[in-house]
Design an enzyme around this catalytic site. Structure first.
Site, PDB file in Angstrom:
ATOM      1  CE  LYS A 114      -0.783  82.036 -62.110  1.00 42.91           C
ATOM      2  NZ  LYS A 114      -0.406  81.017 -61.167  1.00 42.91           N
TER       3      LYS A 114
ATOM      4  CB  SER B 102      -0.197  81.890 -57.616  1.00 39.51           C
ATOM      5  OG  SER B 102       0.335  81.441 -58.523  1.00 39.51           O
TER       6      SER B 102
ATOM      7  CB  SER C 200       2.567  80.732 -60.509  1.00 43.36           C
ATOM      8  OG  SER C 200       1.908  79.910 -60.407  1.00 43.36           O
TER       9      SER C 200
ATOM     10  CE  LYS D 207       2.217  84.582 -58.784  1.00 45.45           C
ATOM     11  NZ  LYS D 207       2.548  83.426 -57.894  1.00 45.45           N
TER      12      LYS D 207
END
Length: 385
Positions: free
Chosen positions: A64, A116, A61, A223
């Site tokens: 992202k 997420s 993720s 993140k």
């Protein structure tokens, strides 16, 4: 043709950066469990630590970061986005979107970065580019424009795919660009947020997956990412004493501890030094065939670098400048460069420019001047005899 060009760019860039990154002493930071890791300064981009920074890995993720950045850069945050069947049916982590519901693009970005949400990423991609495939094409173009060396995305969320990969160095570059965007930086620093949940009697409550925001005083983003293929990953940022550092750890056994150790190393072992100021004089330089004998050479731009606190004299300055340039010279003309190295590792370069115009001397004046110089030289030789 485009593929061949990309390969050439990657090869040249890896040759250029590999020495800088691979020679960063790993022994000075004990206990980094991640398979790949990097620590950079957000302002200068200088690499302070690296462990297999160019190794190709699934990013999970952390993908992202680029998805959200592109949404912020190209979309209107107040736009209302209608969720498609495909978006609502996206597997993995989710903010539980339903087909047909409408949310603002802003809420979807918060959902993608904080919770997420894979479903939020698909909704973003379809809204921005009309389809996921077109959005992914734009992602790869944007990644190349940022300067990535070993990145290729096939989706906007990071679910496993053999052709979906990046490396620690590239993720640091992408994150550095993203954190320069104030809105992005604001979102990833948010711990908790409430967004709409149309059709429900209650709202969606988002709790940031980045535990460093609670566990490390200086943390302010970025993140998390976790899949079986990628392992536990984290891009993190921290700001202290007007400095911001970015850490990336991939397949880490202790992603929180790894990043804290990297940050403590960066903050405690390096200090910032301004080595060039735009418009400040570097030196005076003599000129050939000009209306004046010398002219000021100036720094074109500012440059600051991080220097090891225990070896403040480790900086090496390497000028690349032509001796006695030929007139005419225009003000602002590039005369050369000056490069800076720390322990033989390249850290930055500044262009050197002419501080003022220097006109070419008239041919007859130049001839007469040369004649006089030659005559005086011969006269001196006669006196010596």
């Amino acid at each position: 043709m485009l593929k061949s060009r990309k390969v050439i760019i990657i090869i040249l860039a890896v040759i250029f950066f590999a020495g800088m990154a691979s020679e960063t002493p790993a022994a000075e930071i004990n206990g980094i469990s991640a398979d790949a890791a990097i620590l950079i300064d957000a302002e200068t981009g200088q690499v302070l630590f690296a462990k297999q920074p160019f190794k190709k890995r699934p990013p999970a993720s952390t993908t992202k970061v680029l998805t959200a950045l592109m949404a912020i850069e190209t979309g209107c945050l107040k736009d209302m986005v209608t969720v498609s069947k495909r978006a609502a049916g996206t597997g993995g982590s989710s903010i539980y979107l339903s087909k047909g519901e409408t949310l603002t693009l802003s809420d979807l970005i918060y959902g993608a970065l904080m919770k997420s949400g894979n479903d939020a990423c698909v909704a973003i991609a379809e809204h921005i580019a009309g389809s996921v495939d077109r959005f992914v094409q734009l992602m790869n173009i944007r990644a190349l424009a940022i300067g990535t060396l070993n990145t290729h995305f096939t989706n906007p969320h990071g679910l496993p795919d053999e052709e979906h990969y990046t490396c620690a160095y590239d993720l640091a570059l992408i994150s550095r660009n993203a954190l320069a965007n104030m809105k992005f930086s604001e979102i990833v620093a948010t711990r908790d947020k409430v967004i709409d949940w149309p059709g429900k009697e209650w709202d969606r409550k988002l709790h940031n997956t980045n535990k460093l925001l609670w566990g490390y005083l200086w943390a302010d983003g970025v993140k998390t990412g976790t899949t079986d293929a990628a392992g536990k990953c984290l891009i993190a940022s921290a700001s202290k004493d007007n400095r911001r550092l970015i850490a990336v750890v991939l397949r880490s056994g202790d992603r929180w501890g790894d990043c804290i150790r990297l940050f403590e190393y960066g903050f405690n072992h390096y200090e910032y030094r301004q080595v060039a100021v735009a418009g400040e004089q570097y030196r005076m330089l003599r000129v050939q065939n000009g209306t004046e004998e010398a002219f000021p050479v100036l720094y074109e731009s500012d440059l600051g670098i991080l220097i090891p606190s225990d070896t403040p004299d480790a900086i090496e300055i390497r000028p690349e400048i032509k001796a006695y340039p030929m007139a005419p010279l225009r003000k602002g003309q590039v005369i050369g460069f000056v490069s800076y190295y720390i322990n033989k590792q390249y850290t930055g370069k500044v262009k050197l420019i002419a501080g003022r115009e220097v006109k070419k001397q008239k041919w007859w004046i130049h001839f007469f001047d040369s004649f006089l110089r030659l005559s005086w030289r011969n006269f001196d030789k006669c006196l010596e005899k």
